[in-house]
Structures are given as C-alpha cells and as structure tokens.
Motif scaffolding. Structure first.
Motif, PDB file in Angstrom:
ATOM      1  N   LEU A 240       3.223   4.660  -8.840  1.00 50.60           N
ATOM      2  CA  LEU A 240       2.573   5.207  -9.781  1.00 50.60           C
ATOM      3  C   LEU A 240       2.922   6.345  -9.655  1.00 50.60           C
ATOM      4  O   LEU A 240       3.365   7.380 -11.107  1.00 50.60           O
ATOM      5  CB  LEU A 240       1.088   5.143  -9.990  1.00 50.60           C
ATOM      6  CG  LEU A 240      -0.099   5.336 -10.192  1.00 50.60           C
ATOM      7  CD1 LEU A 240       0.025   5.247 -11.321  1.00 50.60           C
ATOM      8  CD2 LEU A 240      -1.085   5.398  -9.814  1.00 50.60           C
ATOM      9  N   TRP A 241       3.192   7.038  -8.814  1.00 47.05           N
ATOM     10  CA  TRP A 241       3.672   9.155  -8.650  1.00 47.05           C
ATOM     11  C   TRP A 241       5.090   8.576  -9.058  1.00 47.05           C
ATOM     12  O   TRP A 241       5.198   9.812 -10.498  1.00 47.05           O
ATOM     13  CB  TRP A 241       3.804   9.386  -7.372  1.00 47.05           C
ATOM     14  CG  TRP A 241       3.943  10.487  -6.989  1.00 47.05           C
ATOM     15  CD1 TRP A 241       3.329  11.757  -7.635  1.00 47.05           C
ATOM     16  CD2 TRP A 241       5.183  11.051  -7.273  1.00 47.05           C
ATOM     17  NE1 TRP A 241       3.947  13.443  -7.293  1.00 47.05           N
ATOM     18  CE2 TRP A 241       5.363  12.068  -6.900  1.00 47.05           C
ATOM     19  CE3 TRP A 241       6.596  10.591  -6.328  1.00 47.05           C
ATOM     20  CZ2 TRP A 241       6.483  12.977  -6.873  1.00 47.05           C
ATOM     21  CZ3 TRP A 241       7.450  11.315  -6.302  1.00 47.05           C
ATOM     22  CH2 TRP A 241       7.535  12.563  -5.539  1.00 47.05           C
TER      23      TRP A 241
ATOM     24  N   ALA B 164       2.936   0.849  -3.868  1.00 49.31           N
ATOM     25  CA  ALA B 164       2.532   1.246  -5.244  1.00 49.31           C
ATOM     26  C   ALA B 164       1.844   2.276  -6.085  1.00 49.31           C
ATOM     27  O   ALA B 164       1.966   2.997  -6.377  1.00 49.31           O
ATOM     28  CB  ALA B 164       1.298   0.437  -4.951  1.00 49.31           C
ATOM     29  N   PRO B 165       1.584   3.442  -4.957  1.00 54.89           N
ATOM     30  CA  PRO B 165       1.235   4.703  -5.572  1.00 54.89           C
ATOM     31  C   PRO B 165       2.207   5.890  -5.181  1.00 54.89           C
ATOM     32  O   PRO B 165       2.305   6.690  -6.191  1.00 54.89           O
ATOM     33  CB  PRO B 165       0.207   5.014  -3.996  1.00 54.89           C
ATOM     34  CG  PRO B 165       0.221   3.924  -3.056  1.00 54.89           C
ATOM     35  CD  PRO B 165       0.207   2.587  -3.191  1.00 54.89           C
ATOM     36  N   LEU B 166       3.306   5.373  -4.382  1.00 58.57           N
ATOM     37  CA  LEU B 166       4.840   6.049  -4.647  1.00 58.57           C
ATOM     38  C   LEU B 166       5.297   5.676  -6.161  1.00 58.57           C
ATOM     39  O   LEU B 166       5.772   6.572  -6.891  1.00 58.57           O
ATOM     40  CB  LEU B 166       5.744   5.834  -3.998  1.00 58.57           C
ATOM     41  CG  LEU B 166       7.068   6.545  -3.759  1.00 58.57           C
ATOM     42  CD1 LEU B 166       6.003   7.466  -3.434  1.00 58.57           C
ATOM     43  CD2 LEU B 166       7.995   5.502  -2.219  1.00 58.57           C
TER      44      LEU B 166
ATOM     45  N   HIS C 192       1.023  -0.748   0.348  1.00 59.43           N
ATOM     46  CA  HIS C 192      -0.169   0.041  -0.357  1.00 59.43           C
ATOM     47  C   HIS C 192       1.124   1.166   0.175  1.00 59.43           C
ATOM     48  O   HIS C 192       0.365   2.084  -0.956  1.00 59.43           O
ATOM     49  CB  HIS C 192      -1.155  -0.221   1.361  1.00 59.43           C
ATOM     50  CG  HIS C 192      -2.268  -1.103   0.898  1.00 59.43           C
ATOM     51  ND1 HIS C 192      -2.034  -2.380   1.120  1.00 59.43           N
ATOM     52  CD2 HIS C 192      -3.511  -0.508   0.022  1.00 59.43           C
ATOM     53  CE1 HIS C 192      -3.198  -2.233   0.393  1.00 59.43           C
ATOM     54  NE2 HIS C 192      -4.382  -1.530   0.257  1.00 59.43           N
ATOM     55  N   LEU C 193       2.265   0.915   0.493  1.00 62.99           N
ATOM     56  CA  LEU C 193       3.203   2.186   0.091  1.00 62.99           C
ATOM     57  C   LEU C 193       3.325   2.099  -0.738  1.00 62.99           C
ATOM     58  O   LEU C 193       4.086   3.597  -1.591  1.00 62.99           O
ATOM     59  CB  LEU C 193       3.605   2.734   1.085  1.00 62.99           C
ATOM     60  CG  LEU C 193       3.597   2.650   2.646  1.00 62.99           C
ATOM     61  CD1 LEU C 193       3.799   2.348   4.382  1.00 62.99           C
ATOM     62  CD2 LEU C 193       2.388   3.833   3.173  1.00 62.99           C
TER      63      LEU C 193
ATOM     64  N   THR D 237      11.393  -1.430  -1.728  1.00 61.44           N
ATOM     65  CA  THR D 237      10.544  -2.140  -1.258  1.00 61.44           C
ATOM     66  C   THR D 237      11.135  -3.225  -0.163  1.00 61.44           C
ATOM     67  O   THR D 237      10.370  -3.694   0.670  1.00 61.44           O
ATOM     68  CB  THR D 237       9.689  -3.023  -2.038  1.00 61.44           C
ATOM     69  OG1 THR D 237       9.364  -2.372  -3.196  1.00 61.44           O
ATOM     70  CG2 THR D 237       9.050  -3.900  -2.414  1.00 61.44           C
TER      71      THR D 237
END
Length: 134
Positions: free
Chosen positions: A78-79, A74-76, A71-72, A99
C-alpha cells in the motif's frame, strides 16, 4: 497471604528453545542442526542425541509464515503504491519476488520454532520417554 511453594526452576526455558528453533538448531543443545534438508526434522540431534521425531508441527509453520508475510507485505504494498504509483507489472514483479523470498526464508524457521515450543513444553511425547507413532 499464600506463598507459592510449588515454584520450580524450568529445565527447558521456552525463550531459549524458541531462539534455537528460529536458528534451526536443536532446542536442547543449540548446536546440532534441527532440520535435514529444507523442512524435514531430524529423528535426533547429531550433537546431543535428543530425540526430535515426536514433533507434530503439521500446518502451524505455514500458518505463521502466511500471517507474518501478509502483515509485512500488505502495508508495504500500500505504501509503495501510494508513494510511487508504479505500473502494475512492476508491482507484481517486486512484491511477488519479495513475498516468495520472505516465505521461503521464514518457513523453516517457523517450523523450528514450533518444534522448539513442543520440546520445551514436553508436548507430543517430548520428555516422557515414550515414542508416539501415528
């Protein structure tokens, strides 16, 4: 109106136990090391003598670690990709390192938290005076 007369003070507060577990400290006293080595839980606390061998953490710490890291990261990822458009090998190098580092840092802390929750709630023989062996 019915009053709750059975309310008792919790002698093992879960919040304090989890905080101690996240710091890899004994959930009972908060002073002794919970782990000997990277993931092996001590048989008992070196400071207060609390027996810790009852724990049944199993795969819980790994699942929690994967959940948090996923959850930390994956969005990081993408951004980072949208903002900077790095080469694929750059993405791999940065996020593989991040990771792995985050996973290695969180895994013993999640194990400590799971053991602390079990201790606080008297699960799997904690607080009953009986030793459960599988």
């Amino acid at each position: 109106m019915i009053a709750a007369s059975h309310e008792t003070e919790d002698d093992r507060p879960i919040g304090a136990a989890i905080r101690r577990g996240l710091m890899c400290r004994c959930p009972a006293c908060g002073k002794g090391d919970l782990l000997e080595g990277y993931l092996k839980v001590r048989a008992s606390c070196p400071d207060c003598g609390e027996v810790l061998e009852h724990h049944r953490a199993d795969d819980g710490p790994a699942y929690l670690t994967i959940l948090i890291v996923g959850h930390l990261m994956a969005p990081l990822m993408l951004w980072f990709f949208v903002a900077f458009r790095p080469a694929p090998l750059t993405m791999i190098a940065i996020f593989l390192t991040g990771t792995v580092a985050l996973s290695l840092a969180l895994l013993p802390r999640m194990k400590g938290a799971i053991v602390a929750i079990q201790w606080s709630r008297r699960m799997h023989g904690f607080g009953s005076g009986e030793v459960v062996h599988d």
